[in-house]
Design a protein around this motif. Sequence first.
Motif, PDB file in Angstrom:
ATOM      1  N   ASP A  76       0.996  -1.452   0.447  1.00  0.00           N
ATOM      2  CA  ASP A  76       0.128   0.076  -0.273  1.00  0.00           C
ATOM      3  C   ASP A  76       1.005   1.032   0.086  1.00  0.00           C
ATOM      4  O   ASP A  76       0.133   2.496   0.321  1.00  0.00           O
ATOM      5  CB  ASP A  76      -0.812   0.261   0.733  1.00  0.00           C
ATOM      6  CG  ASP A  76      -0.149   0.018   2.767  1.00  0.00           C
ATOM      7  OD1 ASP A  76       1.414  -0.454   2.303  1.00  0.00           O
ATOM      8  OD2 ASP A  76      -0.400   0.074   3.877  1.00  0.00           O
ATOM      9  N   ALA A  77       2.048   1.037   0.052  1.00  0.00           N
ATOM     10  CA  ALA A  77       3.187   2.460  -0.229  1.00  0.00           C
ATOM     11  C   ALA A  77       2.352   3.151  -0.812  1.00  0.00           C
ATOM     12  O   ALA A  77       1.894   2.881  -2.425  1.00  0.00           O
ATOM     13  CB  ALA A  77       4.512   2.092  -0.677  1.00  0.00           C
ATOM     14  N   THR A  78       2.458   4.762  -0.875  1.00  0.00           N
ATOM     15  CA  THR A  78       2.130   5.839  -1.608  1.00  0.00           C
ATOM     16  C   THR A  78       2.828   6.091  -2.875  1.00  0.00           C
ATOM     17  O   THR A  78       4.700   5.989  -3.040  1.00  0.00           O
ATOM     18  CB  THR A  78       1.419   7.285  -0.744  1.00  0.00           C
ATOM     19  OG1 THR A  78       2.817   7.495  -0.631  1.00  0.00           O
ATOM     20  CG2 THR A  78       0.847   6.226   0.013  1.00  0.00           C
ATOM     21  N   GLN A  79       2.369   6.501  -4.248  1.00  0.00           N
ATOM     22  CA  GLN A  79       3.544   6.958  -4.955  1.00  0.00           C
ATOM     23  C   GLN A  79       4.288   8.055  -4.293  1.00  0.00           C
ATOM     24  O   GLN A  79       5.307   8.265  -5.301  1.00  0.00           O
ATOM     25  CB  GLN A  79       2.505   8.607  -6.162  1.00  0.00           C
ATOM     26  CG  GLN A  79       2.889   8.605  -7.087  1.00  0.00           C
ATOM     27  CD  GLN A  79       2.990   7.804  -8.065  1.00  0.00           C
ATOM     28  OE1 GLN A  79       2.404   6.057  -8.499  1.00  0.00           O
ATOM     29  NE2 GLN A  79       3.909   8.101  -9.353  1.00  0.00           N
ATOM     30  N   ALA A  80       3.833   8.995  -3.719  1.00  0.00           N
ATOM     31  CA  ALA A  80       4.751   9.681  -3.405  1.00  0.00           C
ATOM     32  C   ALA A  80       5.860   9.026  -2.466  1.00  0.00           C
ATOM     33  O   ALA A  80       7.169   9.530  -2.345  1.00  0.00           O
ATOM     34  CB  ALA A  80       4.035  11.245  -2.173  1.00  0.00           C
ATOM     35  N   GLU A  81       5.743   8.250  -2.094  1.00  0.00           N
ATOM     36  CA  GLU A  81       6.770   7.827  -1.050  1.00  0.00           C
ATOM     37  C   GLU A  81       8.117   6.922  -1.672  1.00  0.00           C
ATOM     38  O   GLU A  81       9.044   6.733  -1.675  1.00  0.00           O
ATOM     39  CB  GLU A  81       6.460   6.363   0.112  1.00  0.00           C
ATOM     40  CG  GLU A  81       5.772   6.326   1.050  1.00  0.00           C
ATOM     41  CD  GLU A  81       4.785   5.682   1.473  1.00  0.00           C
ATOM     42  OE1 GLU A  81       4.652   5.473   3.169  1.00  0.00           O
ATOM     43  OE2 GLU A  81       4.461   4.879   1.202  1.00  0.00           O
ATOM     44  N   VAL A  82       7.123   5.995  -2.791  1.00  0.00           N
ATOM     45  CA  VAL A  82       8.121   5.380  -3.972  1.00  0.00           C
ATOM     46  C   VAL A  82       9.174   6.712  -4.360  1.00  0.00           C
ATOM     47  O   VAL A  82      10.292   6.934  -4.616  1.00  0.00           O
ATOM     48  CB  VAL A  82       6.905   4.609  -5.075  1.00  0.00           C
ATOM     49  CG1 VAL A  82       8.445   4.184  -5.830  1.00  0.00           C
ATOM     50  CG2 VAL A  82       6.773   3.321  -4.062  1.00  0.00           C
ATOM     51  N   ALA A  83       8.041   8.050  -5.089  1.00  0.00           N
ATOM     52  CA  ALA A  83       8.961   8.953  -5.670  1.00  0.00           C
ATOM     53  C   ALA A  83      10.382   9.611  -5.048  1.00  0.00           C
ATOM     54  O   ALA A  83      11.457   9.818  -5.247  1.00  0.00           O
ATOM     55  CB  ALA A  83       7.841  10.674  -5.918  1.00  0.00           C
ATOM     56  N   GLN A  84       9.573   9.489  -3.918  1.00  0.00           N
ATOM     57  CA  GLN A  84      10.908  10.055  -2.485  1.00  0.00           C
ATOM     58  C   GLN A  84      12.350   9.307  -2.625  1.00  0.00           C
ATOM     59  O   GLN A  84      13.440   9.836  -2.843  1.00  0.00           O
ATOM     60  CB  GLN A  84      10.227  10.351  -1.489  1.00  0.00           C
ATOM     61  CG  GLN A  84      11.426  11.069  -0.010  1.00  0.00           C
ATOM     62  CD  GLN A  84      12.083  12.623  -1.279  1.00  0.00           C
ATOM     63  OE1 GLN A  84      10.927  12.946  -1.312  1.00  0.00           O
ATOM     64  NE2 GLN A  84      13.382  12.815  -1.240  1.00  0.00           N
ATOM     65  N   ALA A  85      11.842   8.075  -2.242  1.00  0.00           N
ATOM     66  CA  ALA A  85      13.551   6.890  -2.638  1.00  0.00           C
ATOM     67  C   ALA A  85      13.838   7.432  -3.704  1.00  0.00           C
ATOM     68  O   ALA A  85      15.373   7.653  -3.586  1.00  0.00           O
ATOM     69  CB  ALA A  85      12.740   5.413  -2.135  1.00  0.00           C
ATOM     70  N   ILE A  86      13.171   6.991  -5.024  1.00  0.00           N
ATOM     71  CA  ILE A  86      14.096   7.536  -6.053  1.00  0.00           C
ATOM     72  C   ILE A  86      14.519   8.747  -6.540  1.00  0.00           C
ATOM     73  O   ILE A  86      15.884   8.950  -6.368  1.00  0.00           O
ATOM     74  CB  ILE A  86      13.032   7.568  -7.526  1.00  0.00           C
ATOM     75  CG1 ILE A  86      12.116   6.322  -7.293  1.00  0.00           C
ATOM     76  CG2 ILE A  86      13.192   7.871  -8.768  1.00  0.00           C
ATOM     77  CD1 ILE A  86      11.161   5.910  -8.655  1.00  0.00           C
ATOM     78  N   GLN A  87      14.151   9.506  -5.729  1.00  0.00           N
ATOM     79  CA  GLN A  87      14.642  11.143  -5.879  1.00  0.00           C
ATOM     80  C   GLN A  87      15.918  11.431  -4.661  1.00  0.00           C
ATOM     81  O   GLN A  87      17.159  11.363  -5.354  1.00  0.00           O
ATOM     82  CB  GLN A  87      13.875  12.107  -5.096  1.00  0.00           C
ATOM     83  CG  GLN A  87      14.535  13.808  -5.145  1.00  0.00           C
ATOM     84  CD  GLN A  87      14.647  13.866  -6.981  1.00  0.00           C
ATOM     85  OE1 GLN A  87      14.405  13.999  -7.364  1.00  0.00           O
ATOM     86  NE2 GLN A  87      15.875  14.051  -6.919  1.00  0.00           N
ATOM     87  N   ASP A  88      16.384  10.188  -3.848  1.00  0.00           N
ATOM     88  CA  ASP A  88      16.832   9.907  -2.818  1.00  0.00           C
ATOM     89  C   ASP A  88      18.334   9.048  -3.135  1.00  0.00           C
ATOM     90  O   ASP A  88      19.317   9.606  -3.213  1.00  0.00           O
ATOM     91  CB  ASP A  88      16.647   9.288  -1.221  1.00  0.00           C
ATOM     92  CG  ASP A  88      15.102   9.880  -0.483  1.00  0.00           C
ATOM     93  OD1 ASP A  88      15.880  11.101  -0.968  1.00  0.00           O
ATOM     94  OD2 ASP A  88      14.765   9.539   0.191  1.00  0.00           O
ATOM     95  N   LEU A  89      17.830   8.459  -4.042  1.00  0.00           N
ATOM     96  CA  LEU A  89      18.630   7.829  -4.651  1.00  0.00           C
ATOM     97  C   LEU A  89      19.542   8.080  -5.835  1.00  0.00           C
ATOM     98  O   LEU A  89      20.560   8.134  -6.873  1.00  0.00           O
ATOM     99  CB  LEU A  89      18.089   5.612  -5.882  1.00  0.00           C
ATOM    100  CG  LEU A  89      17.814   4.995  -4.074  1.00  0.00           C
ATOM    101  CD1 LEU A  89      16.669   3.906  -5.146  1.00  0.00           C
ATOM    102  CD2 LEU A  89      18.981   4.274  -3.903  1.00  0.00           C
TER     103      LEU A  89
END
Length: 292
Positions: A76-89
Amino acid sequence: MNAKTAKILDGKALAQKIQTELTTQIQALQPQIGRPPGLAVLMVGDNPASAAYVRNKERACTKVGIASFGKNFPADATQAEVAQAIQDLNEDERVDGILVQLPLPNHLDSVALLHQIDPNKDADGLHPVNMGRLVRGESGLRSCTPAGVIRMLQEYQISLQGKQAVVVGRSILVGKPLALMLLEADATVTIAHSRSHNLAAITQTADILIAAVGRPNMITAQMVKPDAVVIDVGINRIIDYEGNSRLVGDVDFESVQEVAELLTPVPGGVGPMTVAMLLHNTVWSYSQKVNG
């Protein structure tokens, strides 16, 4: 016993050869760069097939000396959570390749997330910038499965120049980028698909026939020109009468091996090459740190 059976193109052995080459390359680069290459695989949910693929990728990373920065999100992860993880990487100096394991749960916009990956860390070669580089014939990260097919053809010294190549399937993952790569290698390329009229008449013209449709055993011996090279990109799980499941390709292996000159098996053909090219892409991005 038939007089003729196709020679098998061994993707598994070639993938191991590539992994050995990459290990040597990493050992040469690491003293200059001061760290190992890093690959981050992001997975959302607990799809068993995806989890198996991710484990396979991480094992392959360990084998060649690539550090893994994987992250598993709940379903149930949100779009914002995954997007933030990509940004951090994107900003993490230790990471050279980022991969979002597909398919994602339906509530997530996978295209938007793929677009967010830094094109120079796009280990899957699917970002529009890298697709554009492919169209323009510029160097850049290439989609792993099509790049694996091309590498296999090169390894077996199968000349593409002037040959008739037919790609059955038009996905953005395989069909379209592979057609462009074949064109780049001077083949004459036809793209066919499930809605093509007289599909057999088209496939029978192919010196090199590539099946990437996701339909079990769709390509039969009658559809193959004698002595053609047949590359099977399909991976389909089928259940037999006794309830046992097994993997088959898009090509009816038994019948086609009596007609074709060269043929890839499933499993053990294109599959291992996809992972090898993912590692290759990660090391390519890593090596740019020295060259760039």
